[in-house]
Design an enzyme around this catalytic site. Structure first.
Site, PDB file in Angstrom:
ATOM      1  N   GLU A  52      10.900 -12.491  -3.295  1.00  0.00           N
ATOM      2  CA  GLU A  52       9.716 -12.244  -2.447  1.00  0.00           C
ATOM      3  C   GLU A  52       8.844 -13.511  -2.373  1.00  0.00           C
ATOM      4  O   GLU A  52       8.584 -14.151  -3.383  1.00  0.00           O
ATOM      5  CB  GLU A  52       8.904 -11.080  -3.048  1.00  0.00           C
ATOM      6  CG  GLU A  52       7.650 -10.770  -2.258  1.00  0.00           C
ATOM      7  CD  GLU A  52       6.934  -9.538  -2.780  1.00  0.00           C
ATOM      8  OE1 GLU A  52       7.591  -8.508  -2.968  1.00  0.00           O
ATOM      9  OE2 GLU A  52       5.708  -9.623  -2.997  1.00  0.00           O
TER      10      GLU A  52
ATOM     11  N   THR B 202       5.516 -11.382   2.148  1.00  0.00           N
ATOM     12  CA  THR B 202       4.393 -10.440   2.087  1.00  0.00           C
ATOM     13  C   THR B 202       3.496 -10.575   3.326  1.00  0.00           C
ATOM     14  O   THR B 202       3.525 -11.579   4.048  1.00  0.00           O
ATOM     15  CB  THR B 202       3.541 -10.622   0.815  1.00  0.00           C
ATOM     16  OG1 THR B 202       2.962 -11.930   0.850  1.00  0.00           O
ATOM     17  CG2 THR B 202       4.368 -10.442  -0.438  1.00  0.00           C
TER      18      THR B 202
ATOM     19  N   ARG C 131       0.524   0.446   2.356  1.00  0.00           N
ATOM     20  CA  ARG C 131      -0.847   0.658   2.805  1.00  0.00           C
ATOM     21  C   ARG C 131      -1.639  -0.651   2.740  1.00  0.00           C
ATOM     22  O   ARG C 131      -2.325  -1.021   3.670  1.00  0.00           O
ATOM     23  CB  ARG C 131      -1.542   1.690   1.913  1.00  0.00           C
ATOM     24  CG  ARG C 131      -2.936   2.037   2.398  1.00  0.00           C
ATOM     25  CD  ARG C 131      -3.750   2.723   1.317  1.00  0.00           C
ATOM     26  NE  ARG C 131      -4.098   1.808   0.241  1.00  0.00           N
ATOM     27  CZ  ARG C 131      -4.810   2.142  -0.810  1.00  0.00           C
ATOM     28  NH1 ARG C 131      -5.261   3.373  -0.947  1.00  0.00           N
ATOM     29  NH2 ARG C 131      -5.085   1.255  -1.751  1.00  0.00           N
TER      30      ARG C 131
ATOM     31  N   ALA D  40       0.731   4.604   3.170  1.00  0.00           N
ATOM     32  CA  ALA D  40       2.080   4.120   3.462  1.00  0.00           C
ATOM     33  C   ALA D  40       2.939   5.254   4.019  1.00  0.00           C
ATOM     34  O   ALA D  40       3.787   5.026   4.887  1.00  0.00           O
ATOM     35  CB  ALA D  40       2.712   3.543   2.187  1.00  0.00           C
TER      36      ALA D  40
ATOM     37  N   LYS E 211       7.540   9.468  -0.024  1.00  0.00           N
ATOM     38  CA  LYS E 211       8.065   8.311   0.731  1.00  0.00           C
ATOM     39  C   LYS E 211       9.559   8.495   0.974  1.00  0.00           C
ATOM     40  O   LYS E 211      10.065   8.228   2.064  1.00  0.00           O
ATOM     41  CB  LYS E 211       7.794   7.006  -0.036  1.00  0.00           C
ATOM     42  CG  LYS E 211       6.313   6.656  -0.091  1.00  0.00           C
ATOM     43  CD  LYS E 211       6.025   5.371  -0.858  1.00  0.00           C
ATOM     44  CE  LYS E 211       4.512   5.184  -0.987  1.00  0.00           C
ATOM     45  NZ  LYS E 211       4.124   3.953  -1.662  1.00  0.00           N
TER      46      LYS E 211
ATOM     47  N   GLN F 177      -4.008 -16.784 -13.988  1.00  0.00           N
ATOM     48  CA  GLN F 177      -3.443 -16.110 -12.817  1.00  0.00           C
ATOM     49  C   GLN F 177      -2.885 -14.732 -13.186  1.00  0.00           C
ATOM     50  O   GLN F 177      -3.145 -13.740 -12.508  1.00  0.00           O
ATOM     51  CB  GLN F 177      -2.333 -16.978 -12.216  1.00  0.00           C
ATOM     52  CG  GLN F 177      -1.723 -16.387 -10.959  1.00  0.00           C
ATOM     53  CD  GLN F 177      -0.451 -17.122 -10.532  1.00  0.00           C
ATOM     54  OE1 GLN F 177       0.468 -17.320 -11.330  1.00  0.00           O
ATOM     55  NE2 GLN F 177      -0.425 -17.559  -9.282  1.00  0.00           N
TER      56      GLN F 177
HETATM   57  C1  FAD Z   1       6.882  -4.032  -3.861  1.00  0.00           C
HETATM   58  C2  FAD Z   1       5.437  -4.223  -3.426  1.00  0.00           C
HETATM   59  C3  FAD Z   1       5.164  -5.033  -2.325  1.00  0.00           C
HETATM   60  C4  FAD Z   1       3.852  -5.225  -1.891  1.00  0.00           C
HETATM   61  N1  FAD Z   1       3.611  -6.027  -0.814  1.00  0.00           N
HETATM   62  C5  FAD Z   1       2.347  -6.205  -0.360  1.00  0.00           C
HETATM   63  C6  FAD Z   1       2.067  -7.000   0.802  1.00  0.00           C
HETATM   64  O1  FAD Z   1       2.971  -7.563   1.424  1.00  0.00           O
HETATM   65  N2  FAD Z   1       0.776  -7.115   1.199  1.00  0.00           N
HETATM   66  C7  FAD Z   1      -0.252  -6.512   0.536  1.00  0.00           C
HETATM   67  O2  FAD Z   1      -1.399  -6.659   0.959  1.00  0.00           O
HETATM   68  N3  FAD Z   1      -0.026  -5.734  -0.551  1.00  0.00           N
HETATM   69  C8  FAD Z   1       1.244  -5.563  -1.020  1.00  0.00           C
HETATM   70  N4  FAD Z   1       1.482  -4.780  -2.118  1.00  0.00           N
HETATM   71  C9  FAD Z   1       0.346  -4.156  -2.803  1.00  0.00           C
HETATM   72  C10 FAD Z   1       0.008  -2.780  -2.174  1.00  0.00           C
HETATM   73  O3  FAD Z   1      -0.418  -2.954  -0.852  1.00  0.00           O
HETATM   74  C11 FAD Z   1      -1.097  -2.147  -3.031  1.00  0.00           C
HETATM   75  O4  FAD Z   1      -0.573  -1.786  -4.280  1.00  0.00           O
HETATM   76  C12 FAD Z   1      -1.847  -0.983  -2.378  1.00  0.00           C
HETATM   77  O5  FAD Z   1      -2.974  -0.677  -3.212  1.00  0.00           O
HETATM   78  C13 FAD Z   1      -1.045   0.310  -2.247  1.00  0.00           C
HETATM   79  O6  FAD Z   1      -0.058   0.214  -1.323  1.00  0.00           O
HETATM   80  P1  FAD Z   1       1.009   1.420  -1.175  1.00  0.00           P
HETATM   81  O7  FAD Z   1       1.885   1.091  -0.067  1.00  0.00           O
HETATM   82  O8  FAD Z   1       1.615   1.730  -2.490  1.00  0.00           O
HETATM   83  O9  FAD Z   1      -0.001   2.594  -0.781  1.00  0.00           O
HETATM   84  P2  FAD Z   1       0.131   4.164  -0.808  1.00  0.00           P
HETATM   85  O10 FAD Z   1       1.536   4.586  -1.003  1.00  0.00           O
HETATM   86  O11 FAD Z   1      -0.597   4.650   0.375  1.00  0.00           O
HETATM   87  O12 FAD Z   1      -0.638   4.557  -2.157  1.00  0.00           O
HETATM   88  C14 FAD Z   1      -1.997   4.192  -2.382  1.00  0.00           C
HETATM   89  C15 FAD Z   1      -2.673   5.266  -3.257  1.00  0.00           C
HETATM   90  O13 FAD Z   1      -2.765   6.495  -2.529  1.00  0.00           O
HETATM   91  C16 FAD Z   1      -1.971   7.535  -3.131  1.00  0.00           C
HETATM   92  N5  FAD Z   1      -1.208   8.132  -2.014  1.00  0.00           N
HETATM   93  C17 FAD Z   1      -0.027   7.720  -1.509  1.00  0.00           C
HETATM   94  N6  FAD Z   1       0.319   8.481  -0.449  1.00  0.00           N
HETATM   95  C18 FAD Z   1      -0.671   9.378  -0.282  1.00  0.00           C
HETATM   96  C19 FAD Z   1      -0.896  10.417   0.657  1.00  0.00           C
HETATM   97  N7  FAD Z   1      -0.012  10.665   1.627  1.00  0.00           N
HETATM   98  N8  FAD Z   1      -2.039  11.133   0.561  1.00  0.00           N
HETATM   99  C20 FAD Z   1      -2.942  10.888  -0.418  1.00  0.00           C
HETATM  100  N9  FAD Z   1      -2.776   9.914  -1.356  1.00  0.00           N
HETATM  101  C21 FAD Z   1      -1.657   9.165  -1.274  1.00  0.00           C
HETATM  102  C22 FAD Z   1      -1.090   6.844  -4.175  1.00  0.00           C
HETATM  103  O14 FAD Z   1      -0.840   7.669  -5.296  1.00  0.00           O
HETATM  104  C23 FAD Z   1      -1.911   5.627  -4.540  1.00  0.00           C
HETATM  105  O15 FAD Z   1      -2.864   5.924  -5.524  1.00  0.00           O
HETATM  106  C24 FAD Z   1       2.788  -4.578  -2.583  1.00  0.00           C
HETATM  107  C25 FAD Z   1       3.069  -3.781  -3.709  1.00  0.00           C
HETATM  108  C26 FAD Z   1       4.377  -3.607  -4.123  1.00  0.00           C
HETATM  109  C27 FAD Z   1       4.654  -2.748  -5.334  1.00  0.00           C
END
Ligand code: FAD
Length: 292
Positions: free
Chosen positions: A16, A47, A106, A126, A166, A213
Protein backbone atom coordinates in the site's frame (compact mmCIF):
# COMPACT_ATOMS: atom_id res chain seq x y z
CA UNK A 1 -8.32 -9.33 -12.70
CA UNK A 2 -10.45 -9.23 -9.60
CA UNK A 3 -8.39 -9.79 -6.46
CA UNK A 4 -10.97 -12.32 -5.28
CA UNK A 5 -9.89 -14.51 -8.22
CA UNK A 6 -6.22 -14.15 -7.27
CA UNK A 7 -7.08 -15.11 -3.68
CA UNK A 8 -8.66 -18.31 -4.96
CA UNK A 9 -5.38 -19.24 -6.66
CA UNK A 10 -2.77 -18.27 -4.09
CA UNK A 11 -1.88 -16.44 -0.91
CA UNK A 12 -1.06 -12.83 -1.67
CA UNK A 13 1.57 -10.26 -0.79
CA UNK A 14 0.42 -6.71 -1.42
CA UNK A 15 1.79 -3.20 -0.94
CA UNK A 16 0.00 0.00 0.00
CA UNK A 17 1.22 3.48 -0.99
CA UNK A 18 -0.09 6.96 -0.37
CA UNK A 19 -0.31 10.02 -2.65
CA UNK A 20 2.18 12.88 -2.23
CA UNK A 21 1.08 16.31 -1.01
CA UNK A 22 2.24 18.03 -4.20
CA UNK A 23 1.97 17.07 -7.88
CA UNK A 24 5.74 17.00 -8.30
CA UNK A 25 5.89 14.04 -5.86
CA UNK A 26 3.82 11.78 -8.13
CA UNK A 27 6.74 10.48 -10.26
CA UNK A 28 8.70 9.46 -7.13
CA UNK A 29 5.80 7.38 -5.79
CA UNK A 30 5.32 5.72 -9.19
CA UNK A 31 9.06 5.02 -9.34
CA UNK A 32 9.06 3.38 -5.86
CA UNK A 33 6.12 1.16 -6.82
CA UNK A 34 7.82 0.16 -10.06
CA UNK A 35 11.03 -0.67 -8.22
CA UNK A 36 9.14 -2.88 -5.75
CA UNK A 37 7.73 -4.90 -8.65
CA UNK A 38 10.83 -7.11 -8.21
CA UNK A 39 9.03 -8.61 -5.20
CA UNK A 40 6.15 -9.67 -7.45
CA UNK A 41 3.32 -8.19 -5.37
CA UNK A 42 -0.06 -9.75 -6.16
CA UNK A 43 -1.63 -6.32 -5.98
CA UNK A 44 -0.78 -2.78 -4.95
CA UNK A 45 -3.04 -0.05 -3.62
CA UNK A 46 -3.00 3.72 -3.27
CA UNK A 47 -4.73 5.44 -0.37
CA UNK A 48 -7.32 8.18 -0.84
CA UNK A 49 -7.22 11.32 1.30
CA UNK A 50 -10.52 11.62 3.10
CA UNK A 51 -9.56 15.24 3.76
CA UNK A 52 -9.31 16.08 0.05
CA UNK A 53 -6.27 17.86 -1.38
CA UNK A 54 -4.44 14.79 -2.65
CA UNK A 55 -7.37 12.89 -4.16
CA UNK A 56 -6.46 13.79 -7.73
CA UNK A 57 -2.96 12.37 -7.15
CA UNK A 58 -4.48 9.11 -5.90
CA UNK A 59 -6.41 8.78 -9.14
CA UNK A 60 -3.41 9.77 -11.22
CA UNK A 61 -1.03 7.27 -9.56
CA UNK A 62 -3.64 4.48 -9.61
CA UNK A 63 -4.28 5.01 -13.31
CA UNK A 64 -0.60 5.36 -14.20
CA UNK A 65 0.19 2.09 -12.41
CA UNK A 66 -2.63 0.42 -14.31
CA UNK A 67 -1.47 1.65 -17.70
CA UNK A 68 2.32 1.56 -17.21
CA UNK A 69 2.76 -1.73 -15.31
CA UNK A 70 1.29 -5.20 -15.24
CA UNK A 71 0.48 -4.84 -11.56
CA UNK A 72 -3.04 -5.46 -10.32
CA UNK A 73 -4.09 -2.16 -8.76
CA UNK A 74 -6.69 -1.54 -6.08
CA UNK A 75 -7.99 2.00 -5.63
CA UNK A 76 -8.84 3.20 -2.12
CA UNK A 77 -12.00 5.26 -1.97
CA UNK A 78 -13.41 7.04 1.07
CA UNK A 79 -16.87 8.56 1.10
CA UNK A 80 -16.76 10.99 4.03
CA UNK A 81 -17.03 14.73 3.27
CA UNK A 82 -17.97 14.15 -0.38
CA UNK A 83 -21.32 14.05 -2.07
CA UNK A 84 -22.66 10.80 -3.47
CA UNK A 85 -22.30 12.16 -6.97
CA UNK A 86 -18.66 13.11 -6.41
CA UNK A 87 -17.92 9.58 -5.20
CA UNK A 88 -19.89 8.16 -8.13
CA UNK A 89 -17.78 10.28 -10.48
CA UNK A 90 -14.55 8.84 -9.06
CA UNK A 91 -15.90 5.31 -9.55
CA UNK A 92 -16.82 6.10 -13.16
CA UNK A 93 -13.32 7.39 -13.89
CA UNK A 94 -11.72 4.35 -12.23
CA UNK A 95 -13.93 2.05 -14.25
CA UNK A 96 -13.14 3.89 -17.48
CA UNK A 97 -9.41 3.48 -16.72
CA UNK A 98 -9.83 -0.26 -16.40
CA UNK A 99 -9.34 -0.45 -12.62
CA UNK A 100 -11.07 -3.61 -11.39
CA UNK A 101 -10.68 -3.41 -7.61
CA UNK A 102 -11.71 -0.88 -5.00
CA UNK A 103 -11.41 -0.86 -1.22
CA UNK A 104 -14.55 0.91 0.00
CA UNK A 105 -13.99 3.03 3.10
CA UNK A 106 -15.73 5.65 5.12
CA UNK A 107 -12.62 7.64 6.06
CA UNK A 108 -12.42 10.20 8.85
CA UNK A 109 -13.83 13.68 8.79
CA UNK A 110 -11.01 16.17 8.11
CA UNK A 111 -9.70 18.16 11.09
CA UNK A 112 -11.70 21.36 11.44
CA UNK A 113 -14.81 19.87 9.81
CA UNK A 114 -17.48 20.73 12.35
CA UNK A 115 -20.44 19.65 10.23
CA UNK A 116 -21.38 17.21 12.97
CA UNK A 117 -21.81 14.13 10.81
CA UNK A 118 -22.71 12.93 7.36
CA UNK A 119 -24.92 15.25 5.34
CA UNK A 120 -28.06 14.03 3.57
CA UNK A 121 -26.11 13.70 0.35
CA UNK A 122 -23.25 11.65 1.80
CA UNK A 123 -22.72 7.94 2.26
CA UNK A 124 -22.59 7.59 6.04
CA UNK A 125 -20.61 4.36 6.19
CA UNK A 126 -18.43 2.07 4.15
CA UNK A 127 -21.40 -0.29 4.03
CA UNK A 128 -23.44 2.35 2.11
CA UNK A 129 -20.58 2.80 -0.32
CA UNK A 130 -20.29 -0.97 -0.86
CA UNK A 131 -24.00 -1.13 -1.66
CA UNK A 132 -23.66 1.74 -4.12
CA UNK A 133 -20.73 0.07 -5.86
CA UNK A 134 -22.54 -3.27 -6.03
CA UNK A 135 -25.66 -1.65 -7.46
CA UNK A 136 -23.90 0.42 -10.09
CA UNK A 137 -20.52 -1.02 -11.01
CA UNK A 138 -18.59 -4.22 -11.55
CA UNK A 139 -15.61 -3.82 -9.21
CA UNK A 140 -14.04 -6.39 -6.93
CA UNK A 141 -14.61 -4.91 -3.48
CA UNK A 142 -12.57 -4.95 -0.27
CA UNK A 143 -13.40 -3.49 3.14
CA UNK A 144 -11.48 -2.53 6.28
CA UNK A 145 -11.65 -4.34 9.61
CA UNK A 146 -10.12 -3.81 13.02
CA UNK A 147 -8.52 -6.57 15.14
CA UNK A 148 -8.50 -4.30 18.21
CA UNK A 149 -11.84 -2.70 17.36
CA UNK A 150 -12.47 0.59 15.57
CA UNK A 151 -11.97 3.62 17.83
CA UNK A 152 -15.64 4.66 17.51
CA UNK A 153 -17.21 1.26 17.90
CA UNK A 154 -19.43 0.51 20.87
CA UNK A 155 -17.94 -2.94 21.34
CA UNK A 156 -15.87 -5.56 19.55
CA UNK A 157 -19.11 -7.44 18.85
CA UNK A 158 -20.87 -4.55 17.11
CA UNK A 159 -17.70 -3.78 15.17
CA UNK A 160 -17.41 -7.34 13.90
CA UNK A 161 -21.12 -7.25 13.06
CA UNK A 162 -20.41 -4.37 10.67
CA UNK A 163 -17.46 -6.28 9.19
CA UNK A 164 -19.85 -9.13 8.52
CA UNK A 165 -22.32 -6.68 6.99
CA UNK A 166 -19.57 -5.63 4.56
CA UNK A 167 -19.28 -9.27 3.47
CA UNK A 168 -23.05 -9.63 3.14
CA UNK A 169 -23.30 -6.48 1.02
CA UNK A 170 -20.59 -7.65 -1.37
CA UNK A 171 -17.06 -7.25 0.02
CA UNK A 172 -14.90 -10.06 -1.38
CA UNK A 173 -12.25 -9.76 1.31
CA UNK A 174 -11.21 -7.62 4.25
CA UNK A 175 -7.89 -6.00 5.14
CA UNK A 176 -7.08 -5.24 8.76
CA UNK A 177 -5.88 -2.13 10.44
CA UNK A 178 -2.22 -2.33 11.56
CA UNK A 179 -1.43 -4.22 14.76
CA UNK A 180 1.82 -5.14 16.50
CA UNK A 181 0.76 -8.16 18.51
CA UNK A 182 -0.36 -11.06 16.32
CA UNK A 183 -2.56 -12.39 19.11
CA UNK A 184 -5.02 -9.57 18.37
CA UNK A 185 -5.24 -10.83 14.80
CA UNK A 186 -5.60 -14.48 15.78
CA UNK A 187 -8.31 -13.55 18.27
CA UNK A 188 -10.06 -11.48 15.58
CA UNK A 189 -9.89 -14.42 13.15
CA UNK A 190 -11.65 -16.62 15.69
CA UNK A 191 -14.31 -14.03 16.48
CA UNK A 192 -14.82 -13.32 12.78
CA UNK A 193 -15.30 -17.01 12.00
CA UNK A 194 -17.74 -17.33 14.90
CA UNK A 195 -19.66 -14.31 13.54
CA UNK A 196 -19.98 -15.96 10.12
CA UNK A 197 -17.23 -14.10 8.27
CA UNK A 198 -16.00 -16.45 5.58
CA UNK A 199 -14.24 -14.07 3.16
CA UNK A 200 -10.43 -13.88 3.35
CA UNK A 201 -9.16 -11.54 6.10
CA UNK A 202 -5.75 -10.18 5.13
CA UNK A 203 -3.60 -8.81 7.96
CA UNK A 204 -2.08 -5.35 7.43
CA UNK A 205 1.53 -4.99 8.61
CA UNK A 206 3.19 -1.60 9.02
CA UNK A 207 6.98 -1.67 9.46
CA UNK A 208 7.85 0.99 12.05
CA UNK A 209 9.99 3.84 10.73
CA UNK A 210 10.21 6.26 13.66
CA UNK A 211 9.08 6.41 17.27
CA UNK A 212 7.08 9.67 17.12
CA UNK A 213 5.40 8.59 13.88
CA UNK A 214 4.26 5.22 15.19
CA UNK A 215 3.09 6.74 18.46
CA UNK A 216 0.96 9.14 16.42
CA UNK A 217 -0.43 6.43 14.13
CA UNK A 218 -1.29 4.02 16.95
CA UNK A 219 -2.91 6.70 19.07
CA UNK A 220 -5.08 7.71 16.10
CA UNK A 221 -6.18 4.18 15.24
CA UNK A 222 -6.19 2.66 18.73
CA UNK A 223 -3.60 -0.07 18.09
CA UNK A 224 -1.50 -1.36 20.98
CA UNK A 225 2.30 -1.32 20.96
CA UNK A 226 3.43 -4.30 23.09
CA UNK A 227 5.44 -3.23 26.18
CA UNK A 228 8.71 -4.84 25.10
CA UNK A 229 8.59 -3.20 21.67
CA UNK A 230 7.54 0.11 23.18
CA UNK A 231 10.52 0.05 25.51
CA UNK A 232 12.91 -0.43 22.58
CA UNK A 233 11.21 2.37 20.63
CA UNK A 234 11.59 4.68 23.61
CA UNK A 235 15.26 3.78 24.06
CA UNK A 236 16.05 4.68 20.44
CA UNK A 237 13.49 7.45 20.05
CA UNK A 238 16.12 9.87 18.71
CA UNK A 239 17.71 7.39 16.32
CA UNK A 240 15.49 6.76 13.29
CA UNK A 241 17.96 4.34 11.70
CA UNK A 242 17.96 2.13 14.78
CA UNK A 243 14.16 2.32 15.00
CA UNK A 244 13.85 1.36 11.33
CA UNK A 245 15.92 -1.77 12.02
CA UNK A 246 13.76 -2.56 15.07
CA UNK A 247 10.74 -2.12 12.79
CA UNK A 248 12.17 -4.51 10.19
CA UNK A 249 12.93 -7.13 12.82
CA UNK A 250 9.49 -6.89 14.38
CA UNK A 251 7.61 -6.91 11.07
CA UNK A 252 9.68 -9.87 9.84
CA UNK A 253 8.75 -11.88 12.93
CA UNK A 254 5.10 -10.80 12.65
CA UNK A 255 4.91 -11.75 8.98
CA UNK A 256 6.70 -15.06 9.52
CA UNK A 257 4.26 -16.08 12.23
CA UNK A 258 1.22 -14.89 10.29
CA UNK A 259 2.31 -16.75 7.16
CA UNK A 260 3.02 -19.92 9.15
CA UNK A 261 -0.48 -19.55 10.60
CA UNK A 262 -1.93 -19.80 7.08
CA UNK A 263 -3.16 -16.24 6.49
CA UNK A 264 -4.65 -15.65 3.00
CA UNK A 265 -2.14 -12.87 2.36
CA UNK A 266 -0.15 -10.05 3.94
CA UNK A 267 -0.75 -6.41 3.09
CA UNK A 268 2.28 -4.23 3.79
CA UNK A 269 1.74 -0.56 4.59
CA UNK A 270 4.85 0.52 2.72
CA UNK A 271 4.58 4.27 3.48
CA UNK A 272 6.29 4.87 0.10
CA UNK A 273 9.64 3.63 1.51
CA UNK A 274 11.30 0.72 -0.24
CA UNK A 275 14.04 -0.02 2.34
CA UNK A 276 12.04 -1.73 5.11
CA UNK A 277 9.70 -3.81 2.98
CA UNK A 278 12.63 -4.92 0.76
CA UNK A 279 14.54 -6.15 3.80
CA UNK A 280 11.50 -7.84 5.31
CA UNK A 281 10.70 -9.73 2.11
CA UNK A 282 14.34 -10.68 1.64
CA UNK A 283 14.32 -12.05 5.21
CA UNK A 284 11.21 -14.09 4.56
CA UNK A 285 10.67 -17.14 2.42
CA UNK A 286 7.13 -16.63 1.22
CA UNK A 287 6.23 -18.14 -2.12
CA UNK A 288 7.96 -16.25 -4.92
CA UNK A 289 8.12 -12.88 -3.19
CA UNK A 290 11.83 -12.82 -2.39
CA UNK A 291 13.51 -10.78 -5.12
CA UNK A 292 16.72 -12.08 -6.67
C1 FAD B 1 -7.03 -1.45 5.09
C2 FAD B 1 -7.36 -0.01 5.42
C3 FAD B 1 -7.22 0.96 4.43
C4 FAD B 1 -7.53 2.30 4.69
N1 FAD B 1 -7.38 3.23 3.71
C5 FAD B 1 -7.69 4.53 3.93
C6 FAD B 1 -7.60 5.52 2.90
O1 FAD B 1 -7.21 5.23 1.77
N2 FAD B 1 -7.94 6.79 3.21
C7 FAD B 1 -8.37 7.16 4.45
O2 FAD B 1 -8.67 8.33 4.65
N3 FAD B 1 -8.50 6.25 5.44
C8 FAD B 1 -8.17 4.94 5.22
N4 FAD B 1 -8.30 4.01 6.22
C9 FAD B 1 -8.75 4.45 7.54
C10 FAD B 1 -10.30 4.42 7.63
O3 FAD B 1 -10.85 5.35 6.73
C11 FAD B 1 -10.68 4.76 9.08
O4 FAD B 1 -10.31 3.71 9.92
C12 FAD B 1 -12.14 5.17 9.29
O5 FAD B 1 -12.26 5.67 10.63
C13 FAD B 1 -13.16 4.04 9.17
O6 FAD B 1 -13.29 3.60 7.89
P1 FAD B 1 -14.18 2.28 7.60
O7 FAD B 1 -14.23 2.11 6.16
O8 FAD B 1 -13.72 1.16 8.44
O9 FAD B 1 -15.59 2.81 8.15
P2 FAD B 1 -16.91 2.06 8.59
O10 FAD B 1 -16.89 0.64 8.15
O11 FAD B 1 -18.02 2.92 8.16
O12 FAD B 1 -16.78 2.03 10.18
C14 FAD B 1 -16.64 3.23 10.95
C15 FAD B 1 -17.31 3.03 12.32
O13 FAD B 1 -18.73 2.89 12.16
C16 FAD B 1 -19.19 1.58 12.56
N5 FAD B 1 -20.06 1.13 11.45
C17 FAD B 1 -19.69 0.50 10.31
N6 FAD B 1 -20.76 0.31 9.52
C18 FAD B 1 -21.82 0.84 10.16
C19 FAD B 1 -23.19 0.97 9.84
N7 FAD B 1 -23.67 0.50 8.69
N8 FAD B 1 -24.00 1.60 10.72
C20 FAD B 1 -23.53 2.08 11.89
N9 FAD B 1 -22.22 1.98 12.27
C21 FAD B 1 -21.38 1.37 11.40
C22 FAD B 1 -17.93 0.73 12.73
O14 FAD B 1 -18.08 -0.23 13.76
C23 FAD B 1 -16.88 1.76 13.08
O15 FAD B 1 -16.88 2.07 14.44
C24 FAD B 1 -7.99 2.66 5.99
C25 FAD B 1 -8.10 1.68 6.99
C26 FAD B 1 -7.79 0.37 6.71
C27 FAD B 1 -7.92 -0.67 7.80
Amino acid sequence: MKIREILKERRTVSFEFFPPREADGVPTVVEVVKDLQRFAPDFVSVTYGAGGGTRAFTEEITMRLKSETRLEVMAHLTCVAQTRSEVHGVLERLQAAGIENVIALRGDRPAGDDSGGPGADEFAHATDLITHIQDNFDFGIAGACYPEGHTESESLETDIGYARMKQELGADFLITQLFYDNDYFFDFQERAAAAGITVPVIPGVLPILSTPQIRRFTSLCGATIPAELDEKLERYADDNRAVREIGIEHATRQAEELWAHGVPGIHFYVLNRRYSVSHILSNLDIGGHTAE
